[in-house]
Design a protein around this motif. Sequence first.
Motif, mmCIF file in Angstrom:
data_model
loop_
_atom_site.group_PDB
_atom_site.id
_atom_site.type_symbol
_atom_site.label_atom_id
_atom_site.label_comp_id
_atom_site.label_asym_id
_atom_site.label_seq_id
_atom_site.Cartn_x
_atom_site.Cartn_y
_atom_site.Cartn_z
ATOM 1 N N LEU A 193 5.562 5.570 1.631
ATOM 2 C CA LEU A 193 5.328 6.997 1.407
ATOM 3 C C LEU A 193 5.607 7.347 -0.051
ATOM 4 C CD1 LEU A 193 4.622 9.674 2.841
ATOM 5 C CD2 LEU A 193 7.090 10.046 3.123
ATOM 6 N N ASP A 194 4.721 8.169 -0.622
ATOM 7 C CA ASP A 194 4.875 8.639 -1.997
ATOM 8 C C ASP A 194 6.284 9.205 -2.196
ATOM 9 O OD1 ASP A 194 4.742 9.886 -4.446
ATOM 10 O OD2 ASP A 194 2.806 10.831 -4.081
ATOM 11 N N ILE A 195 6.999 8.715 -3.210
ATOM 12 C CA ILE A 195 8.383 9.149 -3.417
ATOM 13 C C ILE A 195 8.459 10.603 -3.869
ATOM 14 C CG2 ILE A 195 9.179 6.815 -3.934
ATOM 15 C CD1 ILE A 195 9.276 7.627 -6.890
ATOM 16 N N GLN B 23 0.832 -1.200 0.000
ATOM 17 C CA GLN B 23 0.000 0.000 0.000
ATOM 18 C C GLN B 23 0.872 1.258 0.000
ATOM 19 O OE1 GLN B 23 -3.557 -0.576 2.847
ATOM 20 N NE2 GLN B 23 -1.957 -1.874 3.735
ATOM 21 N N THR B 24 0.444 2.289 -0.716
ATOM 22 C CA THR B 24 1.158 3.560 -0.723
ATOM 23 C C THR B 24 0.297 4.635 -0.056
ATOM 24 O OG1 THR B 24 0.292 4.112 -2.917
ATOM 25 C CG2 THR B 24 2.415 2.969 -2.818
ATOM 26 N N ILE B 25 0.949 5.728 0.334
ATOM 27 C CA ILE B 25 0.252 6.798 1.033
ATOM 28 C C ILE B 25 0.878 8.131 0.650
ATOM 29 C CG2 ILE B 25 1.750 6.556 3.063
ATOM 30 C CD1 ILE B 25 -0.596 7.343 4.810
ATOM 31 N N GLU B 26 0.064 9.162 0.505
ATOM 32 C CA GLU B 26 0.579 10.493 0.206
ATOM 33 C C GLU B 26 0.994 11.195 1.496
ATOM 34 O OE1 GLU B 26 -2.372 12.582 -1.988
ATOM 35 O OE2 GLU B 26 -2.102 11.378 -3.808
ATOM 36 N N ASN B 27 1.890 12.160 1.359
ATOM 37 C CA ASN B 27 2.447 12.832 2.533
ATOM 38 C C ASN B 27 1.375 13.530 3.368
ATOM 39 O OD1 ASN B 27 4.655 13.845 4.193
ATOM 40 N ND2 ASN B 27 4.173 15.840 3.299
ATOM 41 N N ILE C 151 4.937 3.652 8.320
ATOM 42 C CA ILE C 151 5.138 4.240 6.996
ATOM 43 C C ILE C 151 6.632 4.269 6.720
ATOM 44 C CG2 ILE C 151 4.719 6.240 5.514
ATOM 45 C CD1 ILE C 151 2.541 7.098 7.534
ATOM 46 N N LEU C 152 7.031 3.837 5.517
ATOM 47 C CA LEU C 152 8.439 3.783 5.142
ATOM 48 C C LEU C 152 8.722 4.753 4.001
ATOM 49 C CD1 LEU C 152 9.014 -0.081 5.164
ATOM 50 C CD2 LEU C 152 9.244 1.541 7.063
ATOM 51 N N SER C 153 9.879 5.392 4.087
ATOM 52 C CA SER C 153 10.252 6.396 3.097
ATOM 53 C C SER C 153 11.651 6.131 2.566
ATOM 54 C CB SER C 153 10.194 7.795 3.737
ATOM 55 O OG SER C 153 10.809 8.761 2.926
ATOM 56 N N CYS C 154 11.837 6.288 1.249
ATOM 57 C CA CYS C 154 13.176 6.307 0.654
ATOM 58 C C CYS C 154 13.111 7.144 -0.621
ATOM 59 C CB CYS C 154 13.723 4.911 0.414
ATOM 60 S SG CYS C 154 12.930 3.991 -0.918
ATOM 61 N N HIS D 214 15.047 14.637 4.407
ATOM 62 C CA HIS D 214 14.149 13.499 4.583
ATOM 63 C C HIS D 214 12.709 13.994 4.658
ATOM 64 C CE1 HIS D 214 15.713 14.866 8.522
ATOM 65 N NE2 HIS D 214 14.426 14.868 8.836
ATOM 66 N N ALA D 215 11.783 13.072 4.597
ATOM 67 C CA ALA D 215 10.367 13.430 4.684
ATOM 68 C C ALA D 215 10.081 14.110 6.018
ATOM 69 C CB ALA D 215 9.496 12.185 4.539
ATOM 70 N N PRO D 216 9.171 15.058 6.055
ATOM 71 C CA PRO D 216 8.861 15.746 7.311
ATOM 72 C C PRO D 216 8.480 14.772 8.417
ATOM 73 C CG PRO D 216 7.808 16.856 5.465
ATOM 74 C CD PRO D 216 8.381 15.579 4.927
ATOM 75 N N ARG D 217 9.096 14.958 9.596
ATOM 76 C CA ARG D 217 8.804 14.183 10.811
ATOM 77 C C ARG D 217 9.226 12.721 10.722
ATOM 78 N NH1 ARG D 217 4.172 16.799 13.720
ATOM 79 N NH2 ARG D 217 3.371 14.734 14.187
ATOM 80 N N ALA D 218 10.041 12.378 9.724
ATOM 81 C CA ALA D 218 10.509 10.992 9.606
ATOM 82 C C ALA D 218 11.649 10.737 10.588
ATOM 83 C CB ALA D 218 10.975 10.698 8.189
ATOM 84 N N ARG D 219 11.700 9.527 11.137
ATOM 85 C CA ARG D 219 12.806 9.088 11.970
ATOM 86 C C ARG D 219 13.756 8.241 11.153
ATOM 87 N NH1 ARG D 219 10.044 6.111 16.780
ATOM 88 N NH2 ARG D 219 11.845 4.785 16.407
ATOM 89 N N PHE D 220 15.037 8.330 11.454
ATOM 90 C CA PHE D 220 16.047 7.538 10.769
ATOM 91 C C PHE D 220 16.030 6.106 11.287
ATOM 92 C CE2 PHE D 220 20.523 5.967 11.029
ATOM 93 C CZ PHE D 220 20.672 5.671 9.683
ATOM 94 N N ALA D 221 15.867 5.140 10.395
ATOM 95 C CA ALA D 221 15.901 3.726 10.760
ATOM 96 C C ALA D 221 16.269 2.937 9.516
ATOM 97 C CB ALA D 221 14.552 3.250 11.308
ATOM 98 N N PRO D 222 17.562 2.718 9.243
ATOM 99 C CA PRO D 222 17.959 2.006 8.026
ATOM 100 C C PRO D 222 17.248 0.668 7.918
ATOM 101 C CG PRO D 222 19.750 2.060 9.636
ATOM 102 C CD PRO D 222 18.700 2.996 10.121
#
Length: 533
Positions: A348-350, A261-265, A322-325, A294-302
Motif C-alpha cells: 500500500l502507498d505509504i 507491486q504497489t497500490i494506491e489506497n 495488501i500490506l501496509s506500514c 492505520h490505513a482504512p479497513r486494515a486488519r492488524f497482523a504484525p
Amino acid sequence: MKKITAQSVKPLLTDGAEIAFLDIREHGQYGEGHPFLSVHLPYSKIETYAPKLIPCKQVRCVLLDNGDGVSERAFSVLENLGYMNVIVLDGGAPAWEKASYNLFKGVNVPSKAFGELVERELQTKSVTADELHKMQVTDENVIVLDGRSGEEFNKLSLPKAMSCPNAELGYRLPTLCSDPKTKVVVNCAGRTRSIIGAQTLVLLETPNPVYALQNGTQGWRLAGYELDHGSEISNLPEPSKEDWESGLSKALELQEKYGLQTIENETAQAWLRDPAMTTYLFDVRTREEYDAGHAPRARFAPGGQLVQATDEQLAVRNARIILSCDNGLRSATTAIWLIGMGHQVWLLDIATPLDDMLDLTSEPVRAKQTIGLDQLREYANAGTKILDASPGLSYREGHIKGSKWVTRARINFEDLGSPEDWVITGSCRILIGGIVADVEAATGKTFKGVVKGTQETWAKAGLEVVATPDEPSEEECIDYLFFVHDRHDGNLEAARRYLEWELGLLAQMDQQEKSVLNPLLPAATSRRINVAT
C-alpha cells in the motif's frame, strides 16, 4: 448439498483460482493430521472465524471433517452466513488419506515447511546453542534478538536476549546496534522464525554478521542450558529520522530488486468492496502503532507473525493481499516471504492517510447470559442438569459437580433430550453460543438457562467445584492438541520429537505441495528457485 471427492479437490488447490480449503474439525483433530493447503476453521467457532478468514462470500469453500458428518452442519451454517459456493469433501480426512494424500501433523505447516526450504536454498548461516553460549560467557560482541511475539518472549527466553519481533528486525536494528562488527543472532522457540528473521537481515544487506540460532530455545534446553522466564519486554527503540529515511530508501530498493507491486489506497478500498474477489489488507507494524492510526479497513497482523502463521489470518489461496506500514520497509520484507509462499501481494502507498477505523473483523458470536449465579446455584441445588461447554482441559481442571462436558462438534441431541431441562455453562461465550445455536436450530427450543463463568466464579457463588484429571479423555478432548504439547515445559523428549517433525516436513511433501513454495531471488538474477526435488 454438493459433495466432491478428494481426487477432485487436489488439483483445485493449485489451479490458480480462489479457493478456501477448510478443515472444520477441532484443534486437536486438525493438529493430528490435515492436508498441507487446508486452513483450520473449527466448527465450534465457525460463525466467529469465517468472516475474518473468508471475507468474500462467493469464493469456493471446500469443507473437510473427520468423516463424521460435521461438514454437513458446517455447510448449513456457512450457507446461512451468506456463502454461496460451499462444497463438502466426501468422507473427510479419512477419504483424503485413503486417496494416498498426506496428512500433516502440527500447525502452521506451510510456513514452517517454507522456513526449512529457505534455510536449505538460501544457505542461512546459523550457530549452535554451544557456540552462542561460548560467545556470551566470553563476552563476545554479540546481540541476541528474539523474533517471536512479546508474549512468547515473556513466557520463556534466552539469557541476555531482547524481544524484537521478526518484521521489526531490519527496521529497528540500526538503532539497536550501531557497530557493524557486532554479531547478530536471531532466535525463536524452534526453527522457522530464527531462519526467516536472520535471512530478512541478510536480504537487507545488513553489514553485521547474522546467524540463526539452530533449533531456538528448544535447542538451547537440549544442550543443557537454562532459559529465563518472565523477562521484561522492553519498548522497541524508535528509529531516528536518518534511520527512518534510510529504511524508506531500502524499501524502494527492495521493490525494484524483487519486482514488488504497489497500490494506491483508492484502488485498495475498491478491491476490499469487490463482492466477487477476495482481498485482505494487513497492517504489519506493532500493535501500538496500529492502535495509534492505520490505513482504512486494515486488519492488524504484525509481519513476523503473518509469515509464521499465515493460515491463522487468511484462508483463501490466490486472494489479493495488501500490506501496509509507515516507510514501506516492514511491508516489503514481509511481502518477499509471502510471495515466496505462493501468495499475491501488493504494498500500500505509504502516503495513505491513517485513521482509527476499526478493522473488518466481525465481532465474535457470543451467547447471551440469561440467568445469574444465584439462579444457577438454585438450579444446581434442585438437581437441574448442567452442561459445561468449556475447553476440555479447562473442564478437567475444575467444573460444577455433576455437570456434563460437551463440545459442539459431538453434541448428541438424543442424549440431550429436551434442552429446556438443562442449564448450559462454560468459560467461553463463543463456545456456548455455538451449542445454543445448534440446539435451537435442531429442536426449536432454548436452554433453561445460559451462564458464563470459570471454576473460580462457581466456587465464589457457593457451588461445589471438582476436578477430573482424566475426564474428558484424551480421545474425547478433540479441541486440544496433545502432540508434543509440553515441549516448552521441560519435556526434552517432546522437544526432540518436535524438531524432528519440523526438519522432516519437506520430505513429506509431494510435488504439488512443493510447487507453491519458492523463495524469491532478486528479479535481476532469477524470478524463482526451482524446488522440484
